[in-house]
Design a protein around this motif. Sequence first.
Motif, PDB file in Angstrom:
ATOM      1  N   GLY A  82      42.149  12.790  13.767  1.00 47.90           N
ATOM      2  CA  GLY A  82      41.282  12.796  12.585  1.00 47.90           C
ATOM      3  C   GLY A  82      40.370  14.003  12.490  1.00 47.90           C
ATOM      4  N   LYS A  83      40.436  14.900  13.482  1.00 51.40           N
ATOM      5  CA  LYS A  83      39.570  16.097  13.451  1.00 51.40           C
ATOM      6  C   LYS A  83      40.340  17.254  12.816  1.00 51.40           C
ATOM      7  CE  LYS A  83      36.621  18.885  16.540  1.00 51.40           C
ATOM      8  NZ  LYS A  83      36.487  19.877  15.529  1.00 51.40           N
ATOM      9  N   LEU A  84      39.765  17.789  11.750  1.00 55.38           N
ATOM     10  CA  LEU A  84      40.424  18.891  11.058  1.00 55.38           C
ATOM     11  C   LEU A  84      40.461  20.135  11.927  1.00 55.38           C
ATOM     12  CD1 LEU A  84      38.804  18.614   7.492  1.00 55.38           C
ATOM     13  CD2 LEU A  84      40.963  17.614   8.302  1.00 55.38           C
ATOM     14  N   THR A  85      41.456  20.981  11.694  1.00 58.95           N
ATOM     15  CA  THR A  85      41.463  22.288  12.358  1.00 58.95           C
ATOM     16  C   THR A  85      40.350  23.149  11.742  1.00 58.95           C
ATOM     17  OG1 THR A  85      42.963  23.285  10.749  1.00 58.95           O
ATOM     18  CG2 THR A  85      43.979  22.148  12.640  1.00 58.95           C
ATOM     19  N   ALA A  86      40.011  24.225  12.434  1.00 58.14           N
ATOM     20  CA  ALA A  86      38.974  25.127  11.910  1.00 58.14           C
ATOM     21  C   ALA A  86      39.367  25.634  10.528  1.00 58.14           C
ATOM     22  CB  ALA A  86      38.765  26.295  12.876  1.00 58.14           C
ATOM     23  N   LEU A  87      40.640  25.867  10.339  1.00 54.29           N
ATOM     24  CA  LEU A  87      41.101  26.369   9.047  1.00 54.29           C
ATOM     25  C   LEU A  87      40.947  25.300   7.964  1.00 54.29           C
ATOM     26  CD1 LEU A  87      42.484  28.861   7.698  1.00 54.29           C
ATOM     27  CD2 LEU A  87      44.629  27.639   8.001  1.00 54.29           C
ATOM     28  N   GLN A  88      41.342  24.080   8.268  1.00 55.70           N
ATOM     29  CA  GLN A  88      41.181  23.007   7.282  1.00 55.70           C
ATOM     30  C   GLN A  88      39.706  22.794   6.942  1.00 55.70           C
ATOM     31  OE1 GLN A  88      43.478  20.098   9.647  1.00 55.70           O
ATOM     32  NE2 GLN A  88      44.675  19.720   7.800  1.00 55.70           N
ATOM     33  N   LEU A  94      34.571  25.703   1.869  1.00 54.61           N
ATOM     34  CA  LEU A  94      34.554  26.720   0.815  1.00 54.61           C
ATOM     35  C   LEU A  94      35.167  26.213  -0.492  1.00 54.61           C
ATOM     36  CD1 LEU A  94      35.551  29.781   3.028  1.00 54.61           C
ATOM     37  CD2 LEU A  94      33.314  29.310   2.058  1.00 54.61           C
ATOM     38  N   ASP A  95      35.516  24.937  -0.525  1.00 57.45           N
ATOM     39  CA  ASP A  95      36.105  24.372  -1.750  1.00 57.45           C
ATOM     40  C   ASP A  95      37.255  25.230  -2.270  1.00 57.45           C
ATOM     41  OD1 ASP A  95      35.034  21.975  -2.356  1.00 57.45           O
ATOM     42  OD2 ASP A  95      33.301  22.794  -3.438  1.00 57.45           O
ATOM     43  N   ALA A 137      45.065  30.480  -9.096  1.00 56.63           N
ATOM     44  CA  ALA A 137      44.513  31.767  -8.631  1.00 56.63           C
ATOM     45  C   ALA A 137      43.320  31.584  -7.684  1.00 56.63           C
ATOM     46  CB  ALA A 137      44.136  32.644  -9.819  1.00 56.63           C
ATOM     47  N   THR A 138      43.524  30.811  -6.640  1.00 55.82           N
ATOM     48  CA  THR A 138      42.462  30.607  -5.646  1.00 55.82           C
ATOM     49  C   THR A 138      42.526  31.653  -4.523  1.00 55.82           C
ATOM     50  OG1 THR A 138      43.856  29.072  -4.380  1.00 55.82           O
ATOM     51  CG2 THR A 138      42.439  28.104  -6.072  1.00 55.82           C
ATOM     52  N   TYR A 139      43.196  32.732  -4.764  1.00 60.64           N
ATOM     53  CA  TYR A 139      43.480  33.709  -3.696  1.00 60.64           C
ATOM     54  C   TYR A 139      42.229  34.234  -2.992  1.00 60.64           C
ATOM     55  CZ  TYR A 139      48.013  33.620  -6.002  1.00 60.64           C
ATOM     56  OH  TYR A 139      49.202  33.200  -6.546  1.00 60.64           O
ATOM     57  N   THR A 140      41.167  34.477  -3.739  1.00 63.42           N
ATOM     58  CA  THR A 140      39.962  35.030  -3.118  1.00 63.42           C
ATOM     59  C   THR A 140      39.364  34.036  -2.131  1.00 63.42           C
ATOM     60  OG1 THR A 140      39.552  36.227  -5.162  1.00 63.42           O
ATOM     61  CG2 THR A 140      37.729  36.107  -3.599  1.00 63.42           C
ATOM     62  N   ARG A 143      41.541  33.729   1.054  1.00 68.11           N
ATOM     63  CA  ARG A 143      41.297  34.836   1.989  1.00 68.11           C
ATOM     64  C   ARG A 143      39.991  34.612   2.751  1.00 68.11           C
ATOM     65  NH1 ARG A 143      40.361  40.756  -0.321  1.00 68.11           N
ATOM     66  NH2 ARG A 143      42.588  41.145  -0.528  1.00 68.11           N
ATOM     67  N   LYS A 144      38.963  34.165   2.028  1.00 68.13           N
ATOM     68  CA  LYS A 144      37.664  33.929   2.662  1.00 68.13           C
ATOM     69  C   LYS A 144      37.762  32.801   3.703  1.00 68.13           C
ATOM     70  CE  LYS A 144      32.843  33.588   1.311  1.00 68.13           C
ATOM     71  NZ  LYS A 144      31.908  33.218   0.269  1.00 68.13           N
ATOM     72  N   ALA A 145      38.492  31.766   3.382  1.00 70.70           N
ATOM     73  CA  ALA A 145      38.640  30.647   4.326  1.00 70.70           C
ATOM     74  C   ALA A 145      39.359  31.087   5.593  1.00 70.70           C
ATOM     75  CB  ALA A 145      39.391  29.497   3.658  1.00 70.70           C
TER      76      ALA A 145
END
Length: 153
Positions: A82-88, A94-95, A137-140, A143-145
């Motif tokens: 149940g623990k998300l990865t750092a990326l998730q 960052l929504d 278009a969530t590309y920015t 990349r930030k995430a």
Amino acid sequence: MKTFTLNVNGQERKAEVEEDTPLLWVLRDHLDLVGTKFGCGMAMCGACTVHLNGEAMRSCVTPISAVGDKKVTTIEGLATDGKLTALQQAWCDLDVAQCGYCQAGQIMCATALLREKPTPTDEDIDLAMSGNLCRCATYTRIRKAIHTAAAAK
Ligand code: FES
Ligand code: FES
């Protein structure tokens, strides 16, 4: 029809399907793992991205007969207990998602990138993620995430 035994998200799973059935449909229709999405069906959009032995691949063009004993990981298999990865977690913080349709594929592709390059540059990210399309278009934010997750390690 043939019975295939797969290792999916660390569990042994069986599916009785034709040999040329794409892995995508085995996951969604036979194993009820619907986090992996159908977009184009032609390896063009990345919505169906899963991992085979840790490498990102398009499940819409991978026949079940080509999977063999390779370990399949889907979006459902990334979190541990149940623990998300750092990326998730970065994705949530960052929504990143808008409609969300492409996002499982994006996260699977980004996870594979960070495994290969723990601190990717913008260029590394753009190259690795270029096959994953997002109609919102969530590309920015993607990349930030990825940068946020890389910095969190
Ligand atoms: S559905 Fe597989 S790449 Fe588009
Ligand atoms: S978030 Fe809508 S398609 Fe990517």
